[in-house]
Design an enzyme around this catalytic site. Structure first.
Site, PDB file in Angstrom:
ATOM      1  N   ASP A  40      38.636 -29.500   6.477  1.00 34.23           N
ATOM      2  CA  ASP A  40      39.179 -30.283   5.416  1.00 34.23           C
ATOM      3  C   ASP A  40      38.575 -31.467   4.532  1.00 34.23           C
ATOM      4  O   ASP A  40      39.156 -31.997   3.800  1.00 34.23           O
ATOM      5  CB  ASP A  40      40.742 -30.877   5.906  1.00 34.23           C
ATOM      6  CG  ASP A  40      41.528 -31.432   4.998  1.00 34.23           C
ATOM      7  OD1 ASP A  40      41.679 -31.030   3.984  1.00 34.23           O
ATOM      8  OD2 ASP A  40      42.257 -32.153   5.433  1.00 34.23           O
ATOM      9  N   CYS A  52      61.206 -15.190  -5.322  1.00 34.18           N
ATOM     10  CA  CYS A  52      61.711 -16.626  -5.026  1.00 34.18           C
ATOM     11  C   CYS A  52      61.234 -17.639  -5.399  1.00 34.18           C
ATOM     12  O   CYS A  52      60.090 -17.804  -5.831  1.00 34.18           O
ATOM     13  CB  CYS A  52      61.452 -16.663  -3.283  1.00 34.18           C
ATOM     14  SG  CYS A  52      61.826 -18.028  -2.474  1.00 34.18           S
ATOM     15  N   CYS A  66      52.591 -35.251  -6.772  1.00 34.49           N
ATOM     16  CA  CYS A  66      53.085 -34.690  -5.333  1.00 34.49           C
ATOM     17  C   CYS A  66      53.393 -36.028  -4.481  1.00 34.49           C
ATOM     18  O   CYS A  66      52.756 -37.105  -4.804  1.00 34.49           O
ATOM     19  CB  CYS A  66      52.034 -33.786  -4.717  1.00 34.49           C
ATOM     20  SG  CYS A  66      52.625 -33.535  -3.136  1.00 34.49           S
ATOM     21  N   CYS A  72      54.669 -35.215   2.782  1.00 32.07           N
ATOM     22  CA  CYS A  72      56.007 -34.510   2.240  1.00 32.07           C
ATOM     23  C   CYS A  72      55.952 -32.873   2.605  1.00 32.07           C
ATOM     24  O   CYS A  72      54.803 -32.343   2.673  1.00 32.07           O
ATOM     25  CB  CYS A  72      56.065 -34.612   0.840  1.00 32.07           C
ATOM     26  SG  CYS A  72      57.513 -33.771   0.139  1.00 32.07           S
TER      27      CYS A  72
END
Length: 307
Positions: A132, A189, A212, A239
């Site tokens: 990451d 969805c 975001c 979040c």
């Protein structure tokens, strides 16, 4: 008789399992043709906000052979972080990935051990571990390796356990057997799109990073824009909304990594505790944790914004 390539592949996958990884998929190390125009378009539209590091190393993000000499295989790995215990409901919310120790160091250790095991059992293999923090499109590689599909909220989803896991890679100069991409199971969805309070999911499979809540509470270094007032649903760090509402996360199972277990102080804190937090207390709670990322001043800013 099992050929060498197949034997090595099976060995690596069984070692990944032994080290506690949820799953392991392998792709041929090559230029990510389909992702190139998507990434370029995302950057051109400034969806990265102030995350200017996303603009760096454009070529390396798309081509693993620029990161590891003579790279042949990208080994993608998932590590579960879904907790068995949750925060006090009367609290400002912290993203579940930040409950325990900093995942970078936890996963790096596991990847080092995996590479060492490969070298010890297979021979001279060179490679690099990525968690990451380097220019690697981890979700794209994980999807290519059949570990899941990239959902409408742009997270990697799996039918077995949803999406509460970290993604990491080991890029090595060894030919292996390669996995195939899986199919998309989002269907019609739109739960994640409908639930996002800041409308950061601007279209299915397209997220404007600069809208975001995770971006505002972690990446943004200046004041949070006034127009976001009342839209954060008490999230003070990160979040999880688009993951919490995803039907596939009904299948999330608690992790079994002791280092990801939350500090009891974090779980018991109320809103009042957060509002009155001192720098000393923050240091205790944030020690070896992703929470350090915002520093004390950042978490104070976020909480003041939510009050």
């Amino acid at each position: 008789m099992i050929d060498t390539k197949s034997k090595y592949t099976q060995f690596i996958k069984s070692e990944a399992k032994r080290l506690g990884f949820l799953s392991c998929g392998i792709s041929k190390a090559a230029f990510l043709e389909q992702e190139a125009p998507r990434l370029e378009n995302w950057l051109n539209n400034q969806r990265n906000g102030q995350m200017s590091y996303m603009e760096n190393n454009f070529d390396k993000r798309l081509n693993p052979t620029l990161l590891v000499d003579d790279a042949k295989s990208v080994i993608s790995l998932l590590l579960n972080y879904y907790p068995s215990e949750f925060q006090n409901p009367d609290s400002f919310k912290i993203s579940k990935y930040a409950y325990g120790e900093d995942y970078h160091s936890v996963i790096k250790e596991k990847l080092k051990e995996l590479l060492f095991s490969i070298q010890e059992n297979i021979g001279e293999v060179s490679g690099r571990a990525f968690v990451d923090s380097a220019p690697v499109l981890d979700k794209a590689w994980a999807a290519k390796s059949g570990l899941g599909w990239i959902g409408k909220n742009s997270n990697l989803l799996t039918r077995k356990v949803g999406s509460f896991y970290f993604i990491a890679e080991l890029i090595i100069d060894l030919d292996l057997e390669y996995d195939f991409a899986t199919t998309d199971h989002c269907g019609t969805c739109t739960a994640c799109i409908d639930a996002c309070p800041t409308e950061a999911i601007i279209a299915p499979y397209q997220v404007d990073g600069s809208k975001c809540i995770s971006y505002f509470t972690i990446e943004l270094k200046e004041n949070i824009p006034d127009e976001m007032q009342g839209k954060f649903d008490d999230w003070a760090f990160g979040c999880d909304i688009c993951q919490d509402v995803c039907p596939w996360n009904k299948f999330s199972k608690p992790h079994n990594e002791p280092l990801f277990n939350p500090k009891p102080e974090l779980l018991s804190m109320s809103k009042k505790d957060w509002e009155e937090i001192t720098e000393e207390t923050f240091k205790v709670i944030a020690k070896n944790s992703p929470l350090k990322r915002t520093k004390f001043s950042g978490i104070k800013r976020n909480i003041d914004f939510l009050r």
